[in-house]
Design a protein around this motif. Structure first.
Motif, PDB file in Angstrom:
ATOM      1  N   ARG A 177       0.829  -1.206   0.000  1.00  0.00           N
ATOM      2  CA  ARG A 177       0.000   0.000   0.000  1.00  0.00           C
ATOM      3  C   ARG A 177       0.860   1.250   0.000  1.00  0.00           C
ATOM      4  O   ARG A 177       1.829   1.367   0.757  1.00  0.00           O
ATOM      5  CB  ARG A 177      -0.917   0.024   1.227  1.00  0.00           C
ATOM      6  CG  ARG A 177      -2.047   1.041   1.096  1.00  0.00           C
ATOM      7  CD  ARG A 177      -2.809   1.209   2.393  1.00  0.00           C
ATOM      8  NE  ARG A 177      -4.045   1.945   2.238  1.00  0.00           N
ATOM      9  CZ  ARG A 177      -4.143   3.254   1.970  1.00  0.00           C
ATOM     10  NH1 ARG A 177      -3.029   3.971   1.804  1.00  0.00           N
ATOM     11  NH2 ARG A 177      -5.316   3.841   1.857  1.00  0.00           N
ATOM     12  N   GLY A 178       0.520   2.188  -0.845  1.00  0.00           N
ATOM     13  CA  GLY A 178       1.199   3.464  -0.884  1.00  0.00           C
ATOM     14  C   GLY A 178       0.529   4.463   0.044  1.00  0.00           C
ATOM     15  O   GLY A 178      -0.416   4.122   0.788  1.00  0.00           O
ATOM     16  N   ARG A 179       0.971   5.701   0.018  1.00  0.00           N
ATOM     17  CA  ARG A 179       0.356   6.744   0.855  1.00  0.00           C
ATOM     18  C   ARG A 179      -1.114   6.884   0.511  1.00  0.00           C
ATOM     19  O   ARG A 179      -1.958   7.041   1.373  1.00  0.00           O
ATOM     20  CB  ARG A 179       1.102   8.060   0.646  1.00  0.00           C
ATOM     21  CG  ARG A 179       0.642   9.197   1.536  1.00  0.00           C
ATOM     22  CD  ARG A 179       1.416  10.457   1.238  1.00  0.00           C
ATOM     23  NE  ARG A 179       1.276  10.827  -0.157  1.00  0.00           N
ATOM     24  CZ  ARG A 179       1.880  11.873  -0.726  1.00  0.00           C
ATOM     25  NH1 ARG A 179       2.691  12.621  -0.006  1.00  0.00           N
ATOM     26  NH2 ARG A 179       1.701  12.142  -2.000  1.00  0.00           N
ATOM     27  N   GLU A 180      -1.405   6.828  -0.780  1.00  0.00           N
ATOM     28  CA  GLU A 180      -2.789   6.782  -1.269  1.00  0.00           C
ATOM     29  C   GLU A 180      -2.955   5.464  -2.025  1.00  0.00           C
ATOM     30  O   GLU A 180      -1.981   4.893  -2.522  1.00  0.00           O
ATOM     31  CB  GLU A 180      -3.067   7.963  -2.219  1.00  0.00           C
ATOM     32  CG  GLU A 180      -2.824   9.323  -1.604  1.00  0.00           C
ATOM     33  CD  GLU A 180      -3.850   9.677  -0.540  1.00  0.00           C
ATOM     34  OE1 GLU A 180      -4.925   9.028  -0.513  1.00  0.00           O
ATOM     35  OE2 GLU A 180      -3.584  10.588   0.266  1.00  0.00           O
ATOM     36  N   LEU A 181      -4.205   4.981  -2.105  1.00  0.00           N
ATOM     37  CA  LEU A 181      -4.434   3.717  -2.809  1.00  0.00           C
ATOM     38  C   LEU A 181      -3.923   3.761  -4.240  1.00  0.00           C
ATOM     39  O   LEU A 181      -3.407   2.781  -4.764  1.00  0.00           O
ATOM     40  CB  LEU A 181      -5.928   3.364  -2.788  1.00  0.00           C
ATOM     41  CG  LEU A 181      -6.425   2.615  -1.546  1.00  0.00           C
ATOM     42  CD1 LEU A 181      -7.939   2.413  -1.618  1.00  0.00           C
ATOM     43  CD2 LEU A 181      -5.717   1.273  -1.412  1.00  0.00           C
ATOM     44  N   ALA A 182      -4.076   4.926  -4.855  1.00  0.00           N
ATOM     45  CA  ALA A 182      -3.631   5.070  -6.249  1.00  0.00           C
ATOM     46  C   ALA A 182      -2.114   4.921  -6.386  1.00  0.00           C
ATOM     47  O   ALA A 182      -1.604   4.644  -7.467  1.00  0.00           O
ATOM     48  CB  ALA A 182      -4.081   6.421  -6.797  1.00  0.00           C
ATOM     49  N   GLN A 183      -1.390   5.131  -5.283  1.00  0.00           N
ATOM     50  CA  GLN A 183       0.056   5.004  -5.323  1.00  0.00           C
ATOM     51  C   GLN A 183       0.535   3.631  -4.872  1.00  0.00           C
ATOM     52  O   GLN A 183       1.728   3.399  -4.748  1.00  0.00           O
ATOM     53  CB  GLN A 183       0.681   6.091  -4.424  1.00  0.00           C
ATOM     54  CG  GLN A 183       0.394   7.513  -4.876  1.00  0.00           C
ATOM     55  CD  GLN A 183       0.831   8.550  -3.848  1.00  0.00           C
ATOM     56  OE1 GLN A 183       0.780   8.298  -2.649  1.00  0.00           O
ATOM     57  NE2 GLN A 183       1.264   9.708  -4.336  1.00  0.00           N
ATOM     58  N   SER A 184      -0.384   2.743  -4.624  1.00  0.00           N
ATOM     59  CA  SER A 184      -0.031   1.404  -4.150  1.00  0.00           C
ATOM     60  C   SER A 184       0.533   0.552  -5.280  1.00  0.00           C
ATOM     61  O   SER A 184       0.334   0.838  -6.476  1.00  0.00           O
ATOM     62  CB  SER A 184      -1.248   0.726  -3.543  1.00  0.00           C
ATOM     63  OG  SER A 184      -1.741   1.451  -2.435  1.00  0.00           O
TER      64      SER A 184
END
Length: 393
Positions: free
Chosen positions: A382-389
């Motif tokens: 997982r990234g900071r935001e889901l889109a960055q995961s």
């Protein structure tokens, strides 16, 4: 005046001088590669040891020139690193090794390929050693955050590794590498490999509690552990009398034998390391205090002159430089000519210039590289935001 007679006399005289010079040069004969030279070494201070390391040693031309080249390479890489940092091409922290090169070169020359080594964040010298096998290109690329770096651009100055050659870093937390080193020593003993583990720290880290927990464990289990304090006198910017109740770090192991070493002499470091390696395989841990001096500040954010003066640094560089000491040994003992030494320096400069160019031209890691080498298996991260995961394929 008979000018013809005078001219003939001068011609004969000059011919004789030239012949004498030629024969003198032949008699002087600079060293063959396999010839050994004998050197006296300073006595080291001992703690609960009856006998210490050798006070005489020999070295061949090949060995001496290799040590000189390695130390010159480390110094040149550090000079290039400082320039790149000042141009903001290296970001984050940068801890330079200028002045301490004899420690990494001397120690590594006495270890085997199978021996393990872990150090703190002033790690460039050990990464560049011939045993570790690091290159100037991989070193500078790592500091510049490029994919061609030894840690793929994600470790930076403080986190350099070469695991196949048993170099375990490069650690950014003060003193945290010492328990790791004790663990490496435990693995050597548990697997009965006949190898040793070297753990290095600065004088500032020697006050850490985890250091003494590791000492205790190593002594209880009689581990083949060489603990090393690189005493460059000022920790992060505080002189020893102000931060340490005792200036004698080689006695800090208490029940662990210790040796205080003049670490501005590469041959001295080599011989002490040989002694320590033999000792720990039979008797268990030992503590070495390497007396050295760093020319630069603790890191690039430290000018290095708020707690010491410029004259002190200048005097150390002039009178006690480890590279100049080795160069003097080479020239005074007719091991090599001044031209041979200059050729090595020119070769090293060219190598580092090429490495700087390589680092600048190398690519930065891609976004997907951020998630690589986190888990053994390819898993969702997982990234900071889901889109960055990161989603595995």
């Amino acid at each position: 005046v008979n000018y013809q007679t005078t001219w003939n006399s001068r011609t004969i005289m000059l011919a004789r001088i030239a012949k004498t010079r030629k024969s003198t040069k032949l008699r002087r004969s600079y060293a063959k590669k396999n010839k050994s030279f004998k050197f006296s070494l300073p006595e080291s201070k001992l703690h609960i040891l009856e006998n210490g390391p050798a006070t005489e040693t020999t070295a061949t031309k090949d060995e001496l020139m290799a040590y000189f080249r390695e130390m010159a390479l480390i110094r040149r890489v550090e000079i290039a690193s400082q320039t790149l940092y000042q141009k903001r091409e290296i970001r984050g922290f940068l801890h330079l090794y200028n002045g301490q090169e004899a420690i990494s070169t001397g120690m590594e020359s006495a270890l085997t390929k199978g021996d393990k080594l872990v150090t703190a964040y002033r790690d460039h010298g050990f990464y560049l050693s011939s045993r570790t096998g690091g290159t100037a290109k991989a070193c500078l690329s790592e500091m510049c955050g490029k994919i061609t770096g030894c840690s793929k651009g994600k470790g930076g100055s403080m986190h350099m590794y070469n695991i196949p050659n048993n170099f375990f870093g490069g650690n950014g937390i003060v003193g945290a590498q010492i328990p790791l080193g004790a663990g490496l020593a435990f693995a050597c003993k548990y697997n009965n490999t006949g190898e040793v583990a070297v753990s290095l720290m600065g004088d500032g880290a020697a006050n850490q509690g985890q250091v003494y927990e590791s000492f205790n464990m190593a002594k209880l289990w009689k581990l083949p552990a060489i603990f090393v304090v690189e005493n460059n006198r000022y920790a992060m910017g505080t002189s020893i009398p102000r931060h340490s109740a005792t200036p004698d770090y080689y006695t800090r192991g208490d029940y662990i034998p210790g040796i205080q070493v003049d670490a501005m002499n590469v041959l001295n470091v080599r011989e002490v390391t040989k002694f320590a390696r033999e000792y720990v395989l039979e008797e268990g841990p030992i503590l070495l205090e390497m007396m050295t001096y760093r020319y630069k500040g603790h890191s690039m954010s430290d000018p290095g002159i708020s707690y010491r003066n410029k004259q002190e640094v200048s005097d150390e560089m002039k009178n006690n430089d480890p590279i100049e000491k080795l160069k003097a040994m080479i020239l005074e003992n007719n091991v090599a000519t001044e031209d041979e030494v200059k050729d090595i320096q020119a070769e090293v400069k060219k190598e580092v210039d090429e490495a700087v160019k390589f680092a600048r031209e190398s690519a930065e890691p891609e976004l997907k590289d951020l998630y690589a080498d986190v888990y053994a298996n390819d898993v969702f991260t997982r990234g900071r935001e889901l889109a960055q995961s990161y989603y595995p394929n």
